[in-house]
Design a protein around this motif. Structure first.
Motif, PDB file in Angstrom:
ATOM      1  N   ASN A  83       0.822  -1.213   0.000  1.00 47.48           N
ATOM      2  CA  ASN A  83       0.000   0.000   0.000  1.00 47.48           C
ATOM      3  C   ASN A  83       0.854   1.260   0.000  1.00 47.48           C
ATOM      4  O   ASN A  83       0.530   2.251  -0.661  1.00 47.48           O
ATOM      5  CB  ASN A  83      -0.935   0.010   1.207  1.00 47.48           C
ATOM      6  CG  ASN A  83      -2.077  -0.976   1.082  1.00 47.48           C
ATOM      7  OD1 ASN A  83      -2.345  -1.515   0.002  1.00 47.48           O
ATOM      8  ND2 ASN A  83      -2.734  -1.249   2.186  1.00 47.48           N
ATOM      9  N   ARG A  86       2.096   2.189  -3.492  1.00 47.61           N
ATOM     10  CA  ARG A  86       1.097   2.535  -4.512  1.00 47.61           C
ATOM     11  C   ARG A  86       1.031   4.047  -4.714  1.00 47.61           C
ATOM     12  O   ARG A  86       1.262   4.827  -3.798  1.00 47.61           O
ATOM     13  CB  ARG A  86      -0.276   2.014  -4.119  1.00 47.61           C
ATOM     14  CG  ARG A  86      -0.388   0.526  -4.246  1.00 47.61           C
ATOM     15  CD  ARG A  86      -1.773   0.064  -3.904  1.00 47.61           C
ATOM     16  NE  ARG A  86      -1.907  -1.342  -4.254  1.00 47.61           N
ATOM     17  CZ  ARG A  86      -2.860  -2.129  -3.816  1.00 47.61           C
ATOM     18  NH1 ARG A  86      -3.786  -1.649  -2.998  1.00 47.61           N
ATOM     19  NH2 ARG A  86      -2.905  -3.392  -4.181  1.00 47.61           N
ATOM     20  N   TYR A  88      -1.497   7.148  -6.140  1.00 48.16           N
ATOM     21  CA  TYR A  88      -2.886   7.501  -6.433  1.00 48.16           C
ATOM     22  C   TYR A  88      -2.957   8.912  -6.991  1.00 48.16           C
ATOM     23  O   TYR A  88      -2.129   9.756  -6.678  1.00 48.16           O
ATOM     24  CB  TYR A  88      -3.737   7.441  -5.159  1.00 48.16           C
ATOM     25  CG  TYR A  88      -3.872   6.058  -4.582  1.00 48.16           C
ATOM     26  CD1 TYR A  88      -4.954   5.261  -4.901  1.00 48.16           C
ATOM     27  CD2 TYR A  88      -2.928   5.548  -3.699  1.00 48.16           C
ATOM     28  CE1 TYR A  88      -5.085   3.991  -4.369  1.00 48.16           C
ATOM     29  CE2 TYR A  88      -3.042   4.282  -3.164  1.00 48.16           C
ATOM     30  CZ  TYR A  88      -4.135   3.511  -3.503  1.00 48.16           C
ATOM     31  OH  TYR A  88      -4.259   2.244  -2.979  1.00 48.16           O
ATOM     32  N   GLU A  89      -3.969   9.156  -7.795  1.00 45.52           N
ATOM     33  CA  GLU A  89      -4.276  10.504  -8.275  1.00 45.52           C
ATOM     34  C   GLU A  89      -5.699  10.838  -7.864  1.00 45.52           C
ATOM     35  O   GLU A  89      -6.579   9.982  -7.883  1.00 45.52           O
ATOM     36  CB  GLU A  89      -4.176  10.564  -9.806  1.00 45.52           C
ATOM     37  CG  GLU A  89      -2.770  10.557 -10.336  1.00 45.52           C
ATOM     38  CD  GLU A  89      -2.732  10.672 -11.856  1.00 45.52           C
ATOM     39  OE1 GLU A  89      -3.793  10.934 -12.474  1.00 45.52           O
ATOM     40  OE2 GLU A  89      -1.649  10.491 -12.427  1.00 45.52           O
ATOM     41  N   ASN A  90      -5.884  12.108  -7.540  1.00 43.90           N
ATOM     42  CA  ASN A  90      -7.211  12.587  -7.210  1.00 43.90           C
ATOM     43  C   ASN A  90      -7.870  13.076  -8.494  1.00 43.90           C
ATOM     44  O   ASN A  90      -7.433  14.066  -9.084  1.00 43.90           O
ATOM     45  CB  ASN A  90      -7.125  13.707  -6.180  1.00 43.90           C
ATOM     46  CG  ASN A  90      -8.480  14.095  -5.643  1.00 43.90           C
ATOM     47  OD1 ASN A  90      -9.486  14.046  -6.331  1.00 43.90           O
ATOM     48  ND2 ASN A  90      -8.488  14.499  -4.385  1.00 43.90           N
ATOM     49  N   LEU A  95     -10.000   9.177  -5.360  1.00 43.24           N
ATOM     50  CA  LEU A  95      -8.633   8.664  -5.469  1.00 43.24           C
ATOM     51  C   LEU A  95      -8.625   7.439  -6.365  1.00 43.24           C
ATOM     52  O   LEU A  95      -9.335   6.484  -6.127  1.00 43.24           O
ATOM     53  CB  LEU A  95      -8.073   8.308  -4.102  1.00 43.24           C
ATOM     54  CG  LEU A  95      -7.640   9.467  -3.223  1.00 43.24           C
ATOM     55  CD1 LEU A  95      -7.183   8.964  -1.858  1.00 43.24           C
ATOM     56  CD2 LEU A  95      -6.552  10.286  -3.891  1.00 43.24           C
ATOM     57  N   ILE A  96      -7.809   7.512  -7.414  1.00 43.91           N
ATOM     58  CA  ILE A  96      -7.670   6.430  -8.384  1.00 43.91           C
ATOM     59  C   ILE A  96      -6.235   5.904  -8.306  1.00 43.91           C
ATOM     60  O   ILE A  96      -5.284   6.680  -8.402  1.00 43.91           O
ATOM     61  CB  ILE A  96      -7.965   6.924  -9.818  1.00 43.91           C
ATOM     62  CG1 ILE A  96      -9.326   7.624  -9.902  1.00 43.91           C
ATOM     63  CG2 ILE A  96      -7.831   5.792 -10.829  1.00 43.91           C
ATOM     64  CD1 ILE A  96     -10.504   6.724  -9.677  1.00 43.91           C
ATOM     65  N   LYS A  97      -6.116   4.589  -8.149  1.00 49.57           N
ATOM     66  CA  LYS A  97      -4.784   3.980  -8.124  1.00 49.57           C
ATOM     67  C   LYS A  97      -4.218   4.015  -9.544  1.00 49.57           C
ATOM     68  O   LYS A  97      -4.845   3.555 -10.482  1.00 49.57           O
ATOM     69  CB  LYS A  97      -4.883   2.537  -7.630  1.00 49.57           C
ATOM     70  CG  LYS A  97      -3.558   1.825  -7.539  1.00 49.57           C
ATOM     71  CD  LYS A  97      -3.646   0.460  -6.879  1.00 49.57           C
ATOM     72  CE  LYS A  97      -4.735  -0.382  -7.490  1.00 49.57           C
ATOM     73  NZ  LYS A  97      -4.798  -1.731  -6.980  1.00 49.57           N
ATOM     74  N   VAL A  98      -3.012   4.579  -9.672  1.00 46.00           N
ATOM     75  CA  VAL A  98      -2.399   4.686 -10.995  1.00 46.00           C
ATOM     76  C   VAL A  98      -1.116   3.862 -11.108  1.00 46.00           C
ATOM     77  O   VAL A  98      -0.614   3.643 -12.205  1.00 46.00           O
ATOM     78  CB  VAL A  98      -2.104   6.160 -11.383  1.00 46.00           C
ATOM     79  CG1 VAL A  98      -3.401   6.934 -11.541  1.00 46.00           C
ATOM     80  CG2 VAL A  98      -1.192   6.831 -10.377  1.00 46.00           C
ATOM     81  N   ASP A 100       0.816   0.390  -9.043  1.00 49.27           N
ATOM     82  CA  ASP A 100       0.860  -0.607  -7.964  1.00 49.27           C
ATOM     83  C   ASP A 100       2.235  -0.778  -7.408  1.00 49.27           C
ATOM     84  O   ASP A 100       3.236  -0.644  -7.984  1.00 49.27           O
ATOM     85  CB  ASP A 100       0.377  -1.964  -8.498  1.00 49.27           C
ATOM     86  CG  ASP A 100      -0.636  -2.608  -7.575  1.00 49.27           C
ATOM     87  OD1 ASP A 100      -0.833  -2.123  -6.458  1.00 49.27           O
ATOM     88  OD2 ASP A 100      -1.240  -3.607  -8.012  1.00 49.27           O
TER      89      ASP A 100
END
Length: 100
Positions: A83, A86, A88-90, A95-98, A100
Motif C-alpha cells: 500500500n 502505490r 494515487y491521483e485525485n 482517489l484512483i490507483k495509478v 501498484d
C-alpha cells in the motif's frame, strides 16, 4: 509489542477450550461480519463499548487466520508495504490507483 503469531495461537486455543467453532469457515466469516456490524452500530450510536466491539472484530479475524493457517502478521506487513508503494491521483474528488 504484540506478537501476532502467538496471539493467533492463544485465540485459537481459547476457541478450542470453550468449544467454539474451528471448522466451519463460512460461519467464522459470518460471525466476523456480525462483529463488524456491531462495532459500526456502536460507533453510530456513540456507545461506550466501541473499543470492545473493535476488539471482537480483531479477535475473530485473528482466530480465522489461525484456523486457515495464515500468518496474519506477515500478511499485514506485506500489505502495508504494498500500500505504501502505490501511487494515487485525485480525479474529481476520487482517489484512483495509478501505480501498484
Amino acid at each position: 509489542m504484540i506478537d501476532l503469531v502467538q496471539l493467533q495461537k492463544r485465540v485459537y486455543q481459547n476457541k478450542l477450550e470453550k468449544g467454539f467453532n474451528v471448522t466451519d469457515i463460512y460461519q467464522e466469516f459470518c460471525l466476523t461480519h456480525g462483529e463488524l456490524s456491531e462495532a459500526c452500530d456502536a460507533y453510530r450510536k456513540k456507545k461506550d463499548d466501541l473499543g470492545e466491539e473493535l476488539a471482537d472484530v480483531a479477535i475473530y479475524l485473528i482466530g480465522l487466520a489461525e484456523i486457515l493457517g495464515i500468518n496474519l502478521e506477515e500478511e499485514i506487513m506485506n500489505k502495508i508495504e504494498k500500500n505504501e508503494s502505490r501511487v494515487y491521483e485525485n480525479r474529481d474528488g476520487v482517489l484512483i490507483k495509478v501505480k501498484d
